[in-house]
Write a protein that holds these residues in place. Sequence first.
Motif, short mmCIF file in Angstrom:
data_model
loop_
_atom_site.label_atom_id
_atom_site.label_comp_id
_atom_site.label_asym_id
_atom_site.label_seq_id
_atom_site.Cartn_x
_atom_site.Cartn_y
_atom_site.Cartn_z
N LYS A 183 63.42 36.24 38.49
CA LYS A 183 63.53 35.91 39.91
C LYS A 183 62.27 36.30 40.67
N ASP A 184 61.60 37.36 40.21
CA ASP A 184 60.36 37.81 40.85
C ASP A 184 59.15 37.05 40.34
N ARG A 185 59.10 36.80 39.04
CA ARG A 185 57.98 36.06 38.47
C ARG A 185 58.44 35.42 37.17
N ASP A 186 58.39 34.11 37.14
CA ASP A 186 58.86 33.38 35.96
C ASP A 186 57.85 33.46 34.83
N ILE A 187 56.57 33.11 35.13
CA ILE A 187 55.56 33.02 34.08
C ILE A 187 54.77 34.32 34.00
N LEU A 188 54.76 34.93 32.84
CA LEU A 188 54.10 36.22 32.64
C LEU A 188 52.78 36.04 31.91
N ARG A 189 51.79 36.86 32.28
CA ARG A 189 50.48 36.85 31.65
C ARG A 189 50.34 38.10 30.79
N ILE A 190 50.06 37.90 29.50
CA ILE A 190 49.87 39.02 28.57
C ILE A 190 48.51 38.86 27.89
N TYR A 191 47.67 39.88 27.97
CA TYR A 191 46.35 39.84 27.35
C TYR A 191 46.44 40.25 25.88
N GLU A 192 45.70 39.51 25.03
CA GLU A 192 45.64 39.87 23.61
C GLU A 192 44.78 41.11 23.39
N THR A 193 43.71 41.24 24.16
CA THR A 193 42.86 42.44 24.14
C THR A 193 42.57 42.82 25.58
N PRO A 194 42.32 44.10 25.87
CA PRO A 194 42.07 44.50 27.26
C PRO A 194 40.83 43.81 27.83
N PRO A 195 40.93 43.20 29.01
CA PRO A 195 39.75 42.57 29.62
C PRO A 195 38.82 43.64 30.19
N LEU A 196 37.55 43.55 29.83
CA LEU A 196 36.53 44.51 30.27
C LEU A 196 35.45 43.80 31.09
N VAL A 197 34.92 44.49 32.07
CA VAL A 197 33.79 43.99 32.87
C VAL A 197 32.73 45.08 32.89
N ALA A 198 31.52 44.76 32.45
CA ALA A 198 30.41 45.71 32.46
C ALA A 198 29.38 45.27 33.50
N GLN A 199 28.81 46.23 34.21
CA GLN A 199 27.75 45.93 35.16
C GLN A 199 26.64 46.96 35.04
N ILE A 200 25.40 46.49 35.08
CA ILE A 200 24.25 47.38 35.10
C ILE A 200 23.41 47.05 36.33
N GLN A 201 22.75 48.06 36.87
CA GLN A 201 21.82 47.86 37.96
C GLN A 201 20.68 48.86 37.82
N ALA A 202 19.49 48.43 38.16
CA ALA A 202 18.32 49.28 38.06
C ALA A 202 17.30 48.84 39.09
N ALA A 203 16.55 49.80 39.62
CA ALA A 203 15.53 49.49 40.62
C ALA A 203 14.42 50.52 40.53
N THR A 204 13.19 50.06 40.69
CA THR A 204 12.06 50.98 40.75
C THR A 204 12.03 51.64 42.13
N PRO A 205 11.34 52.76 42.29
CA PRO A 205 11.38 53.50 43.56
C PRO A 205 10.65 52.77 44.68
#
Length: 439
Positions: A183-205
């Motif tokens: 009643k709250d949600r008919d279609i369920l989403r199940i991940y086969e592997t955990p979704p990961l997001v990687a971010q890098i940032q770098a700057a010179t002085p």
Amino acid sequence: MADWASFRRHLLLDRFHNRGPRAADTTVHYDRGVFRHLTPQMDREYALDLLSYRFPMAEAYTWSRTRRGLRSRVGSTDRTEWAFVTDVKETIVLGDRHRFSFDARLQEDGRAQRSFLEMSYHYVFNDRHQAGLRHTFSRYKPDFDVTGFYRVQAPQWGRAQVDLTLSNAYNNFIYSTLGVSPKDRDILRIYETPPLVAQIQAATPTRYPVRVEVYAGWRPSVTATFTSQTSSSFQYKDTEGAHYASLMASYTGTYGTAGLFYRRDQSTLKRNGTRSAVTSQYHSEQRLQQYGAFAVGAWRNWAGDIRYTIERYTDRQTGDDFSLSPLDGPLDYWEDRQTLQARLRYAPDRGVQAGLKYTAYARTLDKEESKYLTRQWTGEYFSVQPSNYRLTPLLGYRWPGGSVLVGVGYDLDKDDLPPGIPDSPSRFDNGYGRLTIYW
């Protein structure tokens, strides 16, 4: 570049509140790209509007370097609707080694309708090293994210940071372990592997005249299964990946800064039906590439800036069955764009400010594919007068802790006059305002 990367990270993490139609059922995810370059809520001048309303690069850089403040921009997108984005952030120092911070974004525009909050704990090892955890909050619990980060900085070589996010961290626990009523949600989403997001940032002085900035984010392909709780024959799988990257090099001299930049983002989706009620079998890919140059300068009480960008956007779809796509067939869509924004202002450190801005958005596109892409959305879309030009008088006020600015656009391409009055002298072409406060 920080603003650009941060916005894409929000689109990757807070997926539930991104704009876009969902076919067949409210849980069938939008398939025209994670980064929402085209949605039904955008008209042909939407890109010109956002180009006009965004914060200039110098102001965006100042915001990225401050710990606390509020900034907001709001602009008209048509005669009945606004687009607005408000950011608020604060950092609280708790002793020598502990800090707590929060970043909030309120957004309603053609790409998202979100209230996004991210809280962070920082442990400061010393002046150079710190690490911590972040957690996102929004209305939809399966969209929560947990991020670990590490930051290092030194005056002689600059700063760098790595973030690793477990996206939709509690999704499988909520849907699979705890369970949710149909009643709250008919279609369920199940991940086969955990979704990961990687971010890098770098700057010179900033102490050196030549400076380089790099931002990049990556979500490796991950597969999720969507299954109906009320129909045993309804199930499909999405395999989705995305990445974004930017590079900027600049030189700062006596009167200003000039530089070059490159940015790109890309998202891919493979959707395959796995039970009889879902026969979809298709693949889609969206990609944006940008090359640009900019210059920012000041002399006495006058300031000016200019930015020019060359862009190419593509949207391709292939497959055998498109029943769960907003498009009912294959697609090979492209746009070539050139944008120019030039601004000159009387801009003392304090007091009244005034200026004039010219904005151009020139677009060459595949007209037949454009009609096909948008025929289920907004009809003609870009296929009539795809290029737009605008002149905007500016008026504002600056004080030590912030600034306010308003602009009123003057139409130069004559393509948005009141309907039925082609010779109308009215050339008003939307207006906007920006507010920034630091404390």
